[in-house]
Scaffold this motif. Sequence first.
Motif, PDB file in Angstrom:
ATOM      1  N   GLN A   1      44.948  35.899  43.000  1.00 31.32           N
ATOM      2  CA  GLN A   1      45.799  34.722  43.193  1.00 31.32           C
ATOM      3  C   GLN A   1      47.175  35.127  43.722  1.00 31.32           C
ATOM      4  O   GLN A   1      47.763  34.424  44.549  1.00 31.32           O
ATOM      5  CB  GLN A   1      45.912  33.937  41.879  1.00 31.32           C
ATOM      6  CG  GLN A   1      44.610  33.271  41.502  1.00 31.32           C
ATOM      7  CD  GLN A   1      44.492  32.867  40.046  1.00 31.32           C
ATOM      8  OE1 GLN A   1      43.489  32.298  39.684  1.00 31.32           O
ATOM      9  NE2 GLN A   1      45.450  33.162  39.194  1.00 31.32           N
TER      10      GLN A   1
ATOM     11  N   ALA B   1      42.274  31.217  36.690  1.00 32.18           N
ATOM     12  CA  ALA B   1      42.428  29.891  37.315  1.00 32.18           C
ATOM     13  C   ALA B   1      42.016  28.755  36.383  1.00 32.18           C
ATOM     14  O   ALA B   1      42.470  27.624  36.562  1.00 32.18           O
ATOM     15  CB  ALA B   1      41.626  29.827  38.609  1.00 32.18           C
TER      16      ALA B   1
ATOM     17  N   TRP C   1      50.137  32.003  40.168  1.00 38.03           N
ATOM     18  CA  TRP C   1      49.238  33.150  40.278  1.00 38.03           C
ATOM     19  C   TRP C   1      48.873  33.820  38.954  1.00 38.03           C
ATOM     20  O   TRP C   1      47.852  34.513  38.875  1.00 38.03           O
ATOM     21  CB  TRP C   1      49.828  34.206  41.224  1.00 38.03           C
ATOM     22  CG  TRP C   1      51.048  34.912  40.720  1.00 38.03           C
ATOM     23  CD1 TRP C   1      52.338  34.563  40.941  1.00 38.03           C
ATOM     24  CD2 TRP C   1      51.094  36.094  39.918  1.00 38.03           C
ATOM     25  NE1 TRP C   1      53.192  35.453  40.331  1.00 38.03           N
ATOM     26  CE2 TRP C   1      52.459  36.406  39.701  1.00 38.03           C
ATOM     27  CE3 TRP C   1      50.122  36.928  39.364  1.00 38.03           C
ATOM     28  CZ2 TRP C   1      52.864  37.507  38.946  1.00 38.03           C
ATOM     29  CZ3 TRP C   1      50.532  38.023  38.616  1.00 38.03           C
ATOM     30  CH2 TRP C   1      51.883  38.305  38.428  1.00 38.03           C
TER      31      TRP C   1
ATOM     32  N   SER D   1      44.364  37.241  38.423  1.00 40.08           N
ATOM     33  CA  SER D   1      45.789  37.135  38.731  1.00 40.08           C
ATOM     34  C   SER D   1      46.135  37.865  40.024  1.00 40.08           C
ATOM     35  O   SER D   1      46.867  37.331  40.870  1.00 40.08           O
ATOM     36  CB  SER D   1      46.634  37.709  37.589  1.00 40.08           C
ATOM     37  OG  SER D   1      46.532  36.911  36.440  1.00 40.08           O
TER      38      SER D   1
ATOM     39  N   ASP E   1      46.745  35.804  47.406  1.00 43.50           N
ATOM     40  CA  ASP E   1      46.681  34.524  48.123  1.00 43.50           C
ATOM     41  C   ASP E   1      48.069  33.906  48.254  1.00 43.50           C
ATOM     42  O   ASP E   1      48.425  33.379  49.316  1.00 43.50           O
ATOM     43  CB  ASP E   1      45.744  33.543  47.404  1.00 43.50           C
ATOM     44  CG  ASP E   1      44.288  34.004  47.402  1.00 43.50           C
ATOM     45  OD1 ASP E   1      43.928  34.912  48.187  1.00 43.50           O
ATOM     46  OD2 ASP E   1      43.515  33.466  46.584  1.00 43.50           O
TER      47      ASP E   1
END
Length: 157
Positions: free
Chosen positions: A145, A42, A38, A142, A148
């Motif tokens: 992520q 990305a 994370w 970040s 997620d």
Amino acid sequence: MKVIAEPGEPQIVIVKTFNASRQLLFRAYTEPDLIKRWLGPADLDLVVNQLDPRHGGRWRWTHYDKAGKGYVFHGLYHGEPTPERIVQTYEFDQAPGTVYLNLITFDEADGVTTLTQRTLFFATEDRDLYVAGGMERGIRASMQQLEDLVTELKENP
């Protein structure tokens, strides 16, 4: 998510609420296999070089871009990291001597955790350079992520 960088103040405050326990968020901050899933934009690959989440323990990681150039970050933990809070110094190898302090708190109520990260700089100028370097892009990526990841971990513990 809020990213607060008041003019003239040598700090940045990030606040984000997660539909997850603070224990799960703490794991995401202290387990190398989870951190690399994370932390950072990305389009960068993250290698956790060292992670010793205890008082006086060191951490170090390297983000690599598509060309293979590495960006190294490192620091120390201060106090014992807990699911309530983490205190750590932070330094970027391309800005040696510019050290800042992160205080990350995890406040949970009814299964919802508010993560607050206060990043304190010695000088407002250091904070301004950090902001100008694209910090918000990396933080927003970040945090999405991380959201997620904790959603996935909740569904598949």
